[in-house]
Design a protein around this motif. Sequence first.
Motif, PDB file in Angstrom:
ATOM      1  N   ARG A   1       0.887  -1.498   0.473  1.00  0.00           N
ATOM      2  CA  ARG A   1      -0.022   0.102  -0.224  1.00  0.00           C
ATOM      3  C   ARG A   1       0.868   1.145   0.020  1.00  0.00           C
ATOM      4  NH1 ARG A   1      -2.141  -1.190   6.302  1.00  0.00           N
ATOM      5  NH2 ARG A   1      -0.686  -0.988   7.015  1.00  0.00           N
ATOM      6  N   HIS A   2       1.986   0.959   0.538  1.00  0.00           N
ATOM      7  CA  HIS A   2       3.105   2.360   0.633  1.00  0.00           C
ATOM      8  C   HIS A   2       3.499   2.779  -0.668  1.00  0.00           C
ATOM      9  CE1 HIS A   2       2.572   1.894   5.062  1.00  0.00           C
ATOM     10  NE2 HIS A   2       2.934   1.260   4.969  1.00  0.00           N
ATOM     11  N   TYR A   3       3.686   1.360  -1.820  1.00  0.00           N
ATOM     12  CA  TYR A   3       4.033   1.999  -3.511  1.00  0.00           C
ATOM     13  C   TYR A   3       2.785   2.111  -3.787  1.00  0.00           C
ATOM     14  CZ  TYR A   3       8.523   0.386  -1.180  1.00  0.00           C
ATOM     15  OH  TYR A   3       9.623   0.001  -0.809  1.00  0.00           O
ATOM     16  N   VAL A   4       1.098   1.912  -3.649  1.00  0.00           N
ATOM     17  CA  VAL A   4       0.044   2.274  -4.626  1.00  0.00           C
ATOM     18  C   VAL A   4       0.564   3.885  -5.070  1.00  0.00           C
ATOM     19  CG1 VAL A   4      -1.966   2.571  -4.512  1.00  0.00           C
ATOM     20  CG2 VAL A   4      -0.750   0.457  -3.370  1.00  0.00           C
ATOM     21  N   ALA A   5       0.583   4.916  -5.058  1.00  0.00           N
ATOM     22  CA  ALA A   5       0.403   5.774  -5.346  1.00  0.00           C
ATOM     23  C   ALA A   5       1.866   6.177  -5.852  1.00  0.00           C
ATOM     24  CB  ALA A   5       0.883   7.435  -3.916  1.00  0.00           C
TER      25      ALA A   5
ATOM     26  N   LEU B   1      -2.473   9.745  -0.168  1.00  0.00           N
ATOM     27  CA  LEU B   1      -1.131   9.521   0.824  1.00  0.00           C
ATOM     28  C   LEU B   1      -0.706   8.109   0.939  1.00  0.00           C
ATOM     29  CD1 LEU B   1      -2.294  11.064   3.994  1.00  0.00           C
ATOM     30  CD2 LEU B   1      -0.272  11.770   2.755  1.00  0.00           C
ATOM     31  N   GLY B   2       0.415   7.718   1.537  1.00  0.00           N
ATOM     32  CA  GLY B   2       1.026   6.556   1.646  1.00  0.00           C
ATOM     33  C   GLY B   2       1.354   5.646   0.696  1.00  0.00           C
TER      34      GLY B   2
END
Lengths: 151, 150
Positions: B133-137, B149-150
Amino acid sequence: MKRAGYYLLTACVSFTVLVLFYSCMSLAGLLLMPDALVMLQFFAVVCAISLLLFFVDRFFSGRLTFPWMLAQIACAIVPVFGLGGLVFGWFPFSLQAVAMVGGIVLLVYFAVAGINTLLSRLDARDINAAIRKKKNKKDGKKETGDATEHD
Amino acid sequence: MRLNIEQSPNNTEVEIIIRCGQIDDRLEALIQQIRLYAFSVQGKLEGRSYAIPLHKICYFESVDDKTYLYTSNSVYDCEYRLYELENKLGGTSLCRVSKAVLLNTTKVDSVRPMLGGRLEALLENGEKVLINRHYVAGFKAKFGLEGGLG
């Protein structure tokens, strides 16, 4: 910074769900609305939960597993009973109080997880639309190319 | 747009020069494609070295301090670390999707949502890769979408 933003957002969403829950229960006459000091304590506890989640996510950096979910729920329960129950004295440690508080913690946890899943669905929808658009463009170019060759 | 090709035995390497007033979205996409086809990464398989062009690479994965390069049907040893590949190939369609994986977004067929804000990418060869999820953006940005965010 982006990671910190994610966990801060999680804390704010959890706090919002908690306040909404208490507001509805207070309007229904089932619970008393907490005062400002207790609200700030609520926020301190949700921030503590987010901090623990940060460390748990780093530890379980692999695939989603059942132990990961249990660890996440533990991250929610430990600060509530430790800080809230023992330090702030929100509730007595009777069976009824523990069951009710545990229920509220699970409610907030699944509400936040539900919101995350919904956002995930929207992201997947947007990405799949972008992939289809690119593929349609490529197929359109191939067809044009074929027509030129036959000409 | 004009296309000039100068072919000569005196030219020892391929050089592409783009002259433009301003780089727009179409030109940016063309530059990305050129980078994808121009770069290749050395991969080792059964003691032999191969130059694998980027457009054939599905993803890189780091396991136990070793980096592996995955194409549609083979796995190669790669001498580079993941962060080195990320620095070298940052302007291409390659994107970090977790601590251990660098994914070629042109090889993604579709994505589906998973619990915990993660996504699962289905690749053209049928393999599945988890997107943290931290790399979805960052992953969304490769498709020209704005991330959160994230």
